[in-house]
Design a protein around this motif. Structure first.
Motif, PDB file in Angstrom:
ATOM      1  N   MET A  92       0.841  -1.218   0.000  1.00 40.86           N
ATOM      2  CA  MET A  92       0.000   0.000   0.000  1.00 40.86           C
ATOM      3  C   MET A  92       0.870   1.259   0.000  1.00 40.86           C
ATOM      4  N   THR A  93       0.632   2.143  -0.962  1.00 42.27           N
ATOM      5  CA  THR A  93       1.382   3.406  -0.962  1.00 42.27           C
ATOM      6  C   THR A  93       0.506   4.534  -0.404  1.00 42.27           C
ATOM      7  N   THR A  94       1.178   5.557   0.095  1.00 41.20           N
ATOM      8  CA  THR A  94       0.474   6.744   0.614  1.00 41.20           C
ATOM      9  C   THR A  94       0.553   7.838  -0.445  1.00 41.20           C
ATOM     10  N   LYS A  95      -0.595   8.492  -0.698  1.00 39.96           N
ATOM     11  CA  LYS A  95      -0.601   9.539  -1.724  1.00 39.96           C
ATOM     12  C   LYS A  95      -0.104  10.854  -1.152  1.00 39.96           C
ATOM     13  N   VAL A  96       0.929  11.386  -1.812  1.00 40.31           N
ATOM     14  CA  VAL A  96       1.543  12.651  -1.375  1.00 40.31           C
ATOM     15  C   VAL A  96       1.379  13.673  -2.490  1.00 40.31           C
ATOM     16  N   LEU A  97       0.950  14.875  -2.135  1.00 39.37           N
ATOM     17  CA  LEU A  97       0.982  15.983  -3.096  1.00 39.37           C
ATOM     18  C   LEU A  97       2.134  16.902  -2.691  1.00 39.37           C
ATOM     19  N   LEU A  98       3.082  17.073  -3.624  1.00 39.58           N
ATOM     20  CA  LEU A  98       4.249  17.928  -3.379  1.00 39.58           C
ATOM     21  C   LEU A  98       4.086  19.195  -4.215  1.00 39.58           C
ATOM     22  N   THR A  99       3.903  20.332  -3.540  1.00 32.95           N
ATOM     23  CA  THR A  99       3.801  21.595  -4.289  1.00 32.95           C
ATOM     24  C   THR A  99       5.197  22.205  -4.428  1.00 32.95           C
TER      25      THR A  99
END
Ligand SMILES: NC(=O)c1ccc[n+]([C@@H]2O[C@H](COP(=O)([O-])OP(=O)(O)OC[C@H]3O[C@@H](n4cnc5c(N)ncnc54)[C@H](OP(=O)(O)O)[C@@H]3O)[C@@H](O)[C@H]2O)c1
Length: 298
Positions: A1-8
Motif C-alpha cells: 500500500m502506498t500513501t498519496k503525497v501531493l508535493l507543491t
C-alpha cells in the motif's frame, strides 16, 4: 500500500530534490504541481495554486493523504511589490490544502526569516517579528496550517542548492562569479545556519516517518555562520580563489525589503528526536559532490 503525497513547488530548488528522495522510498505515490512542466514526474499538474479553483481541481484529482508545501515566491522584493498575489500562494492556498478532507498531514516549509534577527539561536517558542512581506505572509501560512490541518507540521529552515526557479540562488550566483574570476561581496554581519537541500530532504522524510506531535520544528545545520564565511567555504571546496570574497557589512537601510541580520535557528528539538543535524562542512561537501555530477544545471 502506498500513501498519496501531493508535493507543491516540485520544480523548485528544494521541491525537485525532495521529489527524487521521496521516490527512492517505495511507500509513496507522489503527485507534483508547479506552473511549469516537470519532466521527471509522470503525475505532474501544471497549475497556479494561488488560484482557488485550480487548486481544488488538483486536490479532487489526486485526493492526497499528505501534502508537502514547498511552493513559494522567494524573491523578497517581488513579495513586497505583489502582496495580494503573494498572500494567495503563501496563505490562501495553504488554507485550502490544510482543510481539504483527504489531507491527514500537512508539512509546511517555512523560513528562518519569521524572526527579526536581533538575537539569533531562535528556538521554536521564541517570539516572531517578520521584517518584510515575504516573512509575514509565510507566517500567515504557518498559522493556517496550525489552525486548519488535522496534523500540521511547520518546518522552519534556510537552504542552499542549485536549480532555483526564482533566478540564481546564493550558491549559483557565487559559483558563476567565482568561476569566471569575478569578486563578490560576503556579509560579515549576516548569520544563518542553512542546510543543503539534499540534507533537508532526507531529514524531512525521516521526520515524516516518526510519530511526532504537530507544531513547529527548526531544521538547520548545527552551527551559525556568516554569509561571508559561507561563501569562503564554498570557494575553498570548489577550488576558487578565496580572495575573491570581499568581506563587507550589510547596510539594511539600502534595501527595498528589510532583512534580518541573525536568523540562526536552535536545533535542539529535532536533535532530541534523533534526527541527525549535519554541520555546514558536510552540507557543502554534499552540494559539491552533486554539483560535480551535473554541472550543466547552472
Ligand atoms: N531559497 C531559500 O533561501 C529559502 C530559505 C528559507 C526557506 N525557504 C522556503 O523553502 C521552500 C522552497 O524554496 P525554494 O528555494 O525551493 O524555492 P524555488 O526554487 O523558488 O521554488 C518555488 C517553487 O514554487 C513553485 N511556485 C511558485 N509560485 C507558484 C504558484 N503560483 N503556483 C504553483 N507553484 C508555484 C515554483 O514553480 P513555478 O515557478 O514553475 O510555478 C517552484 O517549483 C519555500 O517554501 C521557501 O519559502 C527557502
Amino acid at each position: 500500500m502506498t500513501t498519496k503525497v501531493l508535493l507543491t513547488g516540485a520544480s523548485g530548488m528544494l521541491g525537485k530534490m525532495l521529489f527524487k528522495e521521496l521516490n527512492v522510498q517505495k511507500r509513496y505515490e507522489v503527485f507534483t504541481v508547479s506552473r511549469t512542466e516537470l519532466k521527471i514526474s509522470d503525475k505532474h499538474f501544471i497549475n497556479d495554486i494561488g488560484d482557488h479553483n485550480q487548486l481544488t481541481q488538483i486536490l479532487r484529482s489526486c485526493e492526497p493523504e499528505i501534502v508537502i508545501n514547498c511552493a513559494a515566491y522567494v524573491n523578497l522584493d517581488f513579495c513586497e511589490k505583489n502582496q495580494t498575489q503573494t498572500s494567495l500562494l503563501h496563505q490562501r492556498a495553504v488554507s485550502i490544502l490544510s482543510s481539504y478532507p483527504s489531507v491527514q498531514s500537512l508539512y509546511y516549509i517555512s523560513t528562518d526569516s519569521v524572526f527579526d534577527g536581533q538575537s539569533g539561536n531562535y528556538d521554536e517558542e521564541d517570539l516572531v517579528n517578520p521584517l518584510n512581506y515575504y516573512a509575514l505572509s509565510k507566517l500567515h501560512g504557518e498559522s493556517e496550517t496550525l489552525k486548519k490541518a488535522k496534523n500540521g507540521f511547520i518546518i522552519r529552515t534556510n537552504i542552499f542548492g542549485f536549480n532555483s526557479t526564482a533566478g540564481k540562488s546564493l550558491f549559483e550566483w557565487a559559483y558563476q562569479n567565482l568561476s569566471t574570476g569575478n569578486s563578490i561581496n560576503g556579509f560579515t554581519n549576516v548569520f544563518f545556519n542553512p542546510l543543503y537541500v539534499w540534507n533537508l530532504s532526507k531529514m524531512i522524510i525521516s521526520f515524516m516517518q516518526m510519530n511526532c506531535s504537530t507544531g513547529i520544528y527548526n531544521f538547520a545545520s548545527n552551527q551559525g555562520i556568516s554569509k561571508y564565511m559561507f561563501l569562503f567555504k564554498i570557494a575553498e571546496v570548489f577550488g576558487f580563489d578565496t580572495k575573491l570574497i570581499k568581506p563587507i557589512r550589510l547596510d539594511i537601510s539600502q534595501m527595498n525589503a528589510m532583512r534580518p541580520l541573525n536568523t540562526t535557528l536552535n536545533t535542539n528539538k529535532i536533535n532530541n528526536l534523533g534526527i541527525n543535524v549535519p554541520n555546514i562542512d558536510i552540507c557543502i561537501q554534499n552540494l559539491y559532490n552533486d554539483f560535480k555530477k551535473d554541472v550543466t544545471r547552472v
